[in-house]
Design a protein around this motif. Structure first.
Motif, PDB file in Angstrom:
ATOM      1  N   GLY A 258       0.795  -1.225   0.000  1.00 36.74           N
ATOM      2  CA  GLY A 258       0.000   0.000   0.000  1.00 36.74           C
ATOM      3  C   GLY A 258       0.821   1.267   0.000  1.00 36.74           C
ATOM      4  O   GLY A 258       0.269   2.372   0.107  1.00 36.74           O
ATOM      5  N   THR A 259       2.152   1.149  -0.105  1.00 39.32           N
ATOM      6  CA  THR A 259       2.999   2.352  -0.091  1.00 39.32           C
ATOM      7  C   THR A 259       2.918   3.104  -1.414  1.00 39.32           C
ATOM      8  O   THR A 259       3.136   4.321  -1.456  1.00 39.32           O
ATOM      9  N   ILE A 260       2.650   2.392  -2.503  1.00 41.12           N
ATOM     10  CA  ILE A 260       2.418   3.044  -3.780  1.00 41.12           C
ATOM     11  C   ILE A 260       1.154   2.464  -4.399  1.00 41.12           C
ATOM     12  O   ILE A 260       0.718   1.363  -4.050  1.00 41.12           O
ATOM     13  N   ARG A 261       0.595   3.195  -5.360  1.00 36.61           N
ATOM     14  CA  ARG A 261      -0.618   2.736  -6.024  1.00 36.61           C
ATOM     15  C   ARG A 261      -0.509   2.971  -7.528  1.00 36.61           C
ATOM     16  O   ARG A 261       0.262   3.835  -7.973  1.00 36.61           O
ATOM     17  N   ILE A 262      -1.274   2.220  -8.281  1.00 31.52           N
ATOM     18  CA  ILE A 262      -1.287   2.367  -9.737  1.00 31.52           C
ATOM     19  C   ILE A 262      -2.111   3.585 -10.111  1.00 31.52           C
ATOM     20  O   ILE A 262      -3.204   3.805  -9.583  1.00 31.52           O
ATOM     21  N   VAL A 263      -1.556   4.394 -11.004  1.00 34.38           N
ATOM     22  CA  VAL A 263      -2.291   5.531 -11.550  1.00 34.38           C
ATOM     23  C   VAL A 263      -2.994   5.047 -12.814  1.00 34.38           C
ATOM     24  O   VAL A 263      -2.343   4.624 -13.777  1.00 34.38           O
ATOM     25  N   ASN A 264      -4.301   5.070 -12.821  1.00 42.27           N
ATOM     26  CA  ASN A 264      -5.082   4.531 -13.931  1.00 42.27           C
ATOM     27  C   ASN A 264      -5.036   5.439 -15.158  1.00 42.27           C
ATOM     28  O   ASN A 264      -5.332   6.637 -15.070  1.00 42.27           O
ATOM     29  N   THR A 265      -4.618   4.842 -16.274  1.00 42.93           N
ATOM     30  CA  THR A 265      -4.574   5.555 -17.551  1.00 42.93           C
ATOM     31  C   THR A 265      -4.922   4.569 -18.659  1.00 42.93           C
ATOM     32  O   THR A 265      -5.163   3.378 -18.401  1.00 42.93           O
ATOM     33  N   LYS A 266      -4.919   5.067 -19.868  1.00 48.30           N
ATOM     34  CA  LYS A 266      -4.996   4.176 -21.015  1.00 48.30           C
ATOM     35  C   LYS A 266      -3.820   3.206 -20.924  1.00 48.30           C
ATOM     36  O   LYS A 266      -2.681   3.626 -20.685  1.00 48.30           O
ATOM     37  N   PRO A 267      -4.039   1.875 -21.082  1.00 49.77           N
ATOM     38  CA  PRO A 267      -2.958   0.899 -20.889  1.00 49.77           C
ATOM     39  C   PRO A 267      -1.772   1.114 -21.844  1.00 49.77           C
ATOM     40  O   PRO A 267      -1.960   1.376 -23.025  1.00 49.77           O
ATOM     41  N   ILE A 268      -0.595   1.011 -21.284  1.00 50.81           N
ATOM     42  CA  ILE A 268       0.618   1.050 -22.099  1.00 50.81           C
ATOM     43  C   ILE A 268       0.713  -0.271 -22.873  1.00 50.81           C
ATOM     44  O   ILE A 268       0.443  -1.334 -22.302  1.00 50.81           O
ATOM     45  N   PRO A 269       1.065  -0.258 -24.155  1.00 51.24           N
ATOM     46  CA  PRO A 269       1.193  -1.513 -24.908  1.00 51.24           C
ATOM     47  C   PRO A 269       2.154  -2.476 -24.213  1.00 51.24           C
ATOM     48  O   PRO A 269       3.221  -2.071 -23.734  1.00 51.24           O
ATOM     49  N   LYS A 270       1.752  -3.726 -24.132  1.00 53.31           N
ATOM     50  CA  LYS A 270       2.588  -4.732 -23.478  1.00 53.31           C
ATOM     51  C   LYS A 270       3.846  -5.018 -24.288  1.00 53.31           C
ATOM     52  O   LYS A 270       3.867  -4.863 -25.505  1.00 53.31           O
ATOM     53  N   ARG A 271       4.879  -5.431 -23.570  1.00 51.05           N
ATOM     54  CA  ARG A 271       6.102  -5.914 -24.209  1.00 51.05           C
ATOM     55  C   ARG A 271       6.210  -7.418 -23.987  1.00 51.05           C
ATOM     56  O   ARG A 271       5.537  -7.975 -23.121  1.00 51.05           O
ATOM     57  N   THR A 272       7.070  -8.062 -24.744  1.00 49.81           N
ATOM     58  CA  THR A 272       7.190  -9.518 -24.687  1.00 49.81           C
ATOM     59  C   THR A 272       8.574  -9.936 -24.211  1.00 49.81           C
ATOM     60  O   THR A 272       9.583  -9.355 -24.607  1.00 49.81           O
ATOM     61  N   VAL A 273       8.602 -10.941 -23.334  1.00 44.89           N
ATOM     62  CA  VAL A 273       9.867 -11.555 -22.928  1.00 44.89           C
ATOM     63  C   VAL A 273      10.206 -12.620 -23.967  1.00 44.89           C
ATOM     64  O   VAL A 273       9.419 -13.541 -24.196  1.00 44.89           O
ATOM     65  N   TYR A 274      11.351 -12.473 -24.595  1.00 43.09           N
ATOM     66  CA  TYR A 274      11.796 -13.411 -25.619  1.00 43.09           C
ATOM     67  C   TYR A 274      13.039 -14.172 -25.155  1.00 43.09           C
ATOM     68  O   TYR A 274      13.936 -13.599 -24.517  1.00 43.09           O
ATOM     69  N   LEU A 275      13.092 -15.451 -25.501  1.00 44.24           N
ATOM     70  CA  LEU A 275      14.330 -16.222 -25.424  1.00 44.24           C
ATOM     71  C   LEU A 275      14.987 -16.102 -26.796  1.00 44.24           C
ATOM     72  O   LEU A 275      14.370 -16.441 -27.812  1.00 44.24           O
ATOM     73  N   VAL A 276      16.215 -15.637 -26.820  1.00 49.00           N
ATOM     74  CA  VAL A 276      16.845 -15.301 -28.091  1.00 49.00           C
ATOM     75  C   VAL A 276      18.175 -16.034 -28.254  1.00 49.00           C
ATOM     76  O   VAL A 276      18.996 -16.063 -27.339  1.00 49.00           O
TER      77      VAL A 276
END
Length: 301
Positions: A258-276
């Motif tokens: 509870g020390t920080i909270r999410i600020v609601n906005t339009k969602p940021i595009p997700k990124r992907t974790v890749y094994l390369v």
């Protein structure tokens, strides 16, 4: 220079054993073949290397001189063989992986720990670099494979790399719970920028994704505080310097507290974790085992 270096090998064994028959057994050839080889060597050198002394073969002064040199050479050959074997053994037990700090927060650290417990003698080399650096390291053979968190559009640029999707992650805006913000409201991005903002530098795929997100919404993202890493972003945010933006994994513990909270906005595009890895370089042995451990990591994100 002697036309056939095998002559020296036969000479070395005859001189070592003081016997043509024992040398033949050690070389797995016939005694006559050994005798013929020594005769050819003597002909090319123009000297006699052995004489009989009773039932034994002894070196002549010329033979003693040659044996001192040949023995040194063979000792060096043997030392080189041992060093090569040791080098190959170390190489087979050495794994170099490129992993960002953010990737470790999504369960890969636990995965590394379990692998190390199974193989305590394995040498793990972990490089935490930017995406461009890890791509360069892969191409130069400095790392076996890498974990990269990038956008799908960026992944499409790397035609020479094998890109395997692991899972997707969400970047979020956060603020100190003590900051004067309406956490129940969904903020327009333009209104969000009326507050001081905190982020890492532009030299990262994270910022590329954030900057593109704002640009696509007709805005320019210019953080008030530009820091070196995500941990600093989190700490500055907790101290109420402004609204921070970072991957959810960095903030989840403080969100639960509870020390920080999410600020609601339009969602940021997700990124992907890749094994390369490189397309033309096959992983083998322990490197492949660790790769598969990462590939099979539970997708609890």
């Amino acid at each position: 220079m002697i036309s056939n270096l095998d002559y020296y090998k036969s000479f070395f064994y005859v001189a070592t054993y003081s016997s043509f028959s024992d040398a033949a057994k050690a070389l797995y050839i016939s005694q006559s073949a050994v005798s013929q080889t020594i005769r050819k060597l003597e002909e090319e050198l123009g000297t006699t290397l052995f004489v009989r002394s009773g039932s034994r073969i002894v070196l002549t002064p010329s033979g003693e001189l040659l044996f001192a040199r040949v023995k040194t050479a063979f000792n060096e050959f043997q030392r080189a063989e041992i060093e090569i074997q040791n080098f190959e053994s170390i190489a087979q037990n050495n794994i170099s992986v490129g992993i960002t700090e953010t990737s470790l927060r999504y369960g890969f650290f636990d995965c590394l720990e379990k692998f190390k417990n199974r193989h305590p003698d394995v040498h793990l080399s972990i490089s935490g670099n930017t995406t461009p650096e890890m791509v360069s390291f892969l191409r130069d053979g400095k790392i076996d494979f890498a974990l990269m968190i990038i956008s799908d559009s960026l992944a499409a640029r790397f035609q020479d790399l094998k890109m395997r999707r692991c899972f997707r992650i969400q970047d979020i805006f956060i603020a100190s719970s003590k900051m004067d913000i309406d956490f129940d409201r969904e903020y327009d991005l333009k209104d969000l920028l009326s507050y001081p903002t905190i982020s890492v530098s532009q030299i990262s795929n994270f910022r590329e994704n954030i900057d593109t997100f704002f640009q696509e919404n007709g805005l320019l993202f210019q953080p008030t505080y530009i820091l070196e890493n995500m941990t600093q972003v989190l700490n500055f945010t907790k101290r109420k310097f402004g609204i921070g933006v970072l991957p959810y994994a960095y903030a989840k513990d403080d969100i639960k507290k509870g020390t920080i909270r999410i600020v609601n906005t339009k969602p940021i595009p997700k990124r992907t974790v890749y094994l390369v890895s490189l397309k033309d370089k096959a992983l083998s042995g322990l490197g492949l085992e660790l790769y598969n451990d990462f590939k099979d990591l539970p997708r609890m994100v």
